[in-house]
Design an enzyme around this catalytic site. Structure first.
Site, short mmCIF file in Angstrom:
data_model
loop_
_atom_site.label_atom_id
_atom_site.label_comp_id
_atom_site.label_asym_id
_atom_site.label_seq_id
_atom_site.Cartn_x
_atom_site.Cartn_y
_atom_site.Cartn_z
N PRO A 322 0.78 -1.24 0.00
CG PRO A 322 0.18 -0.83 2.23
CD PRO A 322 0.95 -1.79 1.36
CB THR A 323 4.22 2.19 1.10
OG1 THR A 323 5.11 1.44 0.26
CG2 THR A 323 3.97 1.44 2.39
CB CYS A 324 3.82 6.57 -1.94
SG CYS A 324 2.07 6.89 -1.78
CG ASP A 325 9.64 2.71 -1.81
OD1 ASP A 325 10.00 2.05 -2.82
OD2 ASP A 325 10.43 3.22 -1.02
CG ASN A 366 3.89 5.98 2.57
OD1 ASN A 366 3.42 5.48 1.56
ND2 ASN A 366 4.62 7.07 2.51
#
Ligand SMILES: *Cc1c(COP(=O)(O)O)cnc(C)c1O
Length: 376
Positions: A322-325, A366
């Protein structure tokens, strides 16, 4: 998934993501391992899952422990382990940690270099020490590279030095790599250890112990040899090389004891496509690389998934966290397929995730909280 885990998920529907682990399964795995290798003493590799309920259960069963830090040693002691049942198995230790372990009564330490041996002689005088050698990690899905262990010739010289420094030159250890799917890896490593035993005997140092390390695999997507196969291969190689003069045998299972005892329950956050006709759907879960699934790096460990729509039509997917990485993508190349009916809000279980998950979770990358844990 064990019946106890299924019932817990049904009755409590705990907030996701979380790990649910059946401690009775850990006990069953311990007993299976003891049956496969009755002559070996079990040192549970605490790093696989250091939860107190696991350490307490294993203590009650008579297990010993392989700890990699002072903090892990403290966790074992708090769970009731005796200090002489703890091996400080990391070959890289701070002086302060060696001192603390020695003061607490830990008497067994690993090393793989002269500088570490000298630290032990100084800060844990008289300790039982064992040298870790480099061995092939072929066949391991999570190999340990050259970070730990030294060449045979160096190990020989270091064990002589250990004696000269007033330490107890106890034995030799190796690790064939984690999730090792080949029994031959142990056979090759045992042959190397046996050569060292002979060389050192000629040098007047009589070793007493072989530490066979961990590596015993868990079934994820693909079938693996059973623990009895490993037991037979190991005992065959030990008797071939040592005959009637068998040394003490230690094993350090991590993954094998806890892996299939746990299930991660997660929620589908989004199912989407990158183009209208793109056959591959992206499935985003509320757990990813930073939530504890570190072993999906390089798609090395391939977990199995269970969804509410299993049995229906499926199609190709990329599975991500789910993270922005961008590195938070779990499986893109391993041909995963999930049901076409899967949609956001569905609960998905990742099977056999009891090992190397909880403590690999980031603090709050995050803003996502570390994985919740339930021991049943
Ligand atoms: C990690 C580790 C283990 C456990 O390995 P598994 O593959 O989980 O069985 C055992 N011994 C040492 C020294 C380790 O670092």
């Amino acid at each position: 998934m064990t019946p106890k885990i299924a019932q817990f998920l049904r009755d409590h529907a705990p907030a996701t993501p979380c790990l649910v682990l059946d401690v009775d399964r850990v006990e069953a795995n311990y007993r299976r391992l003891k049956a496969a290798l009755p002559l070996a003493r079990v040192y549970y590799a605490v790093k696989a899952n250091p939860a107190a309920p696991i350490l307490s259960r294993l203590t009650a069963l008579g297990s010993s422990f392989d700890a990699a830090s002072w903090e892990e040693i403290e966790a074992c002691l708090a769970a009731g382990a005796r200090p002489d049942a703890i091996s400080y198995g990391n070959t890289i230790k701070k002086v302060s940690a060696i001192q603390a372990a020695h003061a607490a009564g830990v008497t067994m330490f690993a090393f793989d270099s002269e500088a570490e041996l000298d630290k032990l002689a100084r800060h844990a005088p008289g300790a039982r020490v064992y040298c870790r050698i480099l061995v092939e990690n072929k066949g391991a899905e999570w190999p340990l590279s050259r970070k730990f262990g030294c060449e045979l010739e160096m190990a020989r010289d270091l064990m002589v030095r250990a004696r000269d420094l007033g330490l107890d030159p106890y034995g030799i250890s190796f690790h064939v790599g984690s999730q090792q799917t080949s029994t031959a890896a142990y056979e090759g490593a045992i042959a190397r250890v046996a050569m060292l035993f002979t060389d050192l005997k000629d040098a007047g140092v009589k070793l007493r112990m072989v530490n066979l390390g961990g590596g015993y695999p868990v079934r994820y997507r693909a079938e693996v040899p059973g623990i009895d196969d490993f037991g037979m291969a190991i005992m065959g190689a030990m008797t071939q090389h040592f005959g009637n003069d068998l040394p003490e045998m230690l094993i350090e299972p991590g993954r094998f004891l806890v892996g299939d005892a746990g299930v991660v329950s997660s929620e589908v956050v989004l199912v989407s496509r990158k183009g209208k006709d793109d056959p591959v759907r992206w499935v985003y879960l509320d757990i990813g690389r930073f939530g504890g699934l570190a072993e999906t790096e390089g798609e090395a460990i391939k977990y199995s998934f269970r969804t509410p729509h299993d049995g229906g039509a499926d199609g190709p997917v990329t599975i991500a966290g789910p993270t922005c990485d961008s590195t938070d993508t779990l499986y893109e190349k391993s041909n995963y397929r999930l049901p076409m009916a899967l949609s956001s809000g569905d609960r998905v279980e990742l099977l056999s995730t009891g090992a190397y998950v909880t403590t690999y979770a980031s603090q709050a990358f995050n803003g996502f909280r570390p994985l919740a844990e339930h021991y049943v």
